[in-house]
Design an enzyme around this catalytic site. Structure first.
Site, PDB file in Angstrom:
ATOM      1  NE  ARG A 136      -4.351   1.960   2.507  1.00 33.66           N
ATOM      2  CZ  ARG A 136      -4.514   1.300   3.633  1.00 33.66           C
ATOM      3  NH1 ARG A 136      -5.133   1.468   4.359  1.00 33.66           N
ATOM      4  NH2 ARG A 136      -3.197   0.434   4.173  1.00 33.66           N
ATOM      5  CG  ASN A 190       1.993  -6.278   4.333  1.00 33.66           C
ATOM      6  OD1 ASN A 190       3.230  -6.410   4.435  1.00 33.66           O
ATOM      7  ND2 ASN A 190       1.090  -7.283   4.594  1.00 33.66           N
ATOM      8  CB  CYS A 235      -1.119   0.096   1.287  1.00 35.85           C
ATOM      9  SG  CYS A 235      -2.070  -1.375   1.301  1.00 35.85           S
TER      10      CYS A 235
END
Length: 326
Positions: A16, A79, A2
């Site tokens: 995001r 992540n 991401c």
């Protein structure tokens, strides 16, 4: 994988790209002030700031991926595989699980400064949400209406908090190394460079954009970090809402992932940008678009009854909206 970023005009914008190979039926969830947050190791919270965000499609608890509260503090979890380390219970600390971090911080803190004070006392406990929903390895970016941003990383030696001068976060490596890698691109510019090749060689300025030669364009996390940091730092837009929101989506669009370009281990499974979010944190408005719906959809936190006890859910609109003009 991401990418998160913030952006300042007359308002503060935060959001995001959520890149993954599987959708978990993501939805917009509004948590009103009197929804009771039940925690595993600390006292439950019956009253808190109202929150809007995008979460996994689990009705009974807001498993937020990214969110913003009514005070303008926003956060996104990205992540952090191979680096995130969650701890055992520690006496004398605020012991929250990683999936409780966003509700706890946004429920209690109205600014990055207030969040930082809470984070200094937090221990992220290694407790799964459920057997079928184990913890994801994450780190987080927080930002508020002032534009101040910090990064929070759970490492083996404890929770690290970094100031974030570039307003961007991707995945690996840890943030301090991501920031150091920008030194490799200090020569880049939004202007065409002078000819410094040497030897009195007459070299042509044959194209616009030559000041950005060397800016990475691949989909690795380090490259996405550099690309968005450069794009954000050089972004220009008018300050009105439409221009600001449009520019924010263009900033994150510079590193969106197309389905098919990032192969995962299983057959016919690829990582792609499932959705992009953009919060106007001053006004409490969440804008989003999805991979299959490029139209921008908006949800306003302040149009709901924020003193209720029940979660408010809106499924993501994931079908393309065509605007025929003839």
């Amino acid at each position: 994988m991401c990418t998160a970023s913030n952006y300042l005009t007359d308002n503060h914008y935060f959001g995001r790209n959520f890149d993954y190979e599987i959708s978990y039926n993501e939805q917009v969830i509004i948590t009103p002030r009197n929804y009771e947050f039940i925690f595993r190791k600390i006292d439950d919270i019956k009253s808190h700031y109202a929150i809007i965000g995008i979460a996994a499609g689990i009705d009974e608890y807001p498993l937020y991926y990214d969110a913003c509260n009514e005070k303008g503090l926003a956060i996104a979890g990205l992540n952090f595989s191979g680096n995130a380390v969650y701890q055992e219970y520690k006496e004398g600390m605020i012991n929250v699980t990683p999936f409780e971090l966003i509700p706890y911080i946004l429920g209690c803190a109205g600014s990055v400064g207030e969040a930082r004070k809470l984070l200094e006392e937090i221990n992220l406990v290694n407790i799964n949400f459920a057997d079928e929903l184990p913890l994801s390895p994450l780190h987080w970016m927080l930002s508020d209406n002032s534009g101040e941003a910090i990064i929070v990383e759970p490492l083996a030696d404890g929770l690290k908090i970094y100031d974030n001068p570039v307003g961007v976060l991707t995945n690996n490596p840890p943030f301090d190394k991501q920031l150091f890698y920008l030194n490799n691109y200090r020569h880049l510019s939004n202007k065409n460079p002078a000819n410094t090749f040497g030897g009195d060689i007459d070299l042509d300025e044959y194209s616009r954009g030559m000041g950005g030669i060397g800016l990475p364009g691949d989909l690795s996390s380090s490259s996405r970090f550099a690309k968005v940091a450069f794009t954000r730092a050089n972004s220009y837009s008018d300050v009105d809402e439409a221009s600001s929101v449009s520019q924010f989506f263009h900033i994150l669009g510079s590193v969106e992932q197309q389905n098919g370009c990032t192969f995962i281990d299983e057959p016919d499974l690829y990582e792609y940008t499932i959705y992009t979010s953009c919060y106007n944190t001053n006004d409490g408005v969440l804008y989003y678009r999805t991979y299959n719906n490029s139209q921008i959809t908006a949800v306003n936190l302040n149009n709901e009854n924020l003193d209720s006890n029940d979660l408010i859910n809106y499924k993501l609109i994931n079908e393309e909206q065509f605007n025929f003009i003839n």
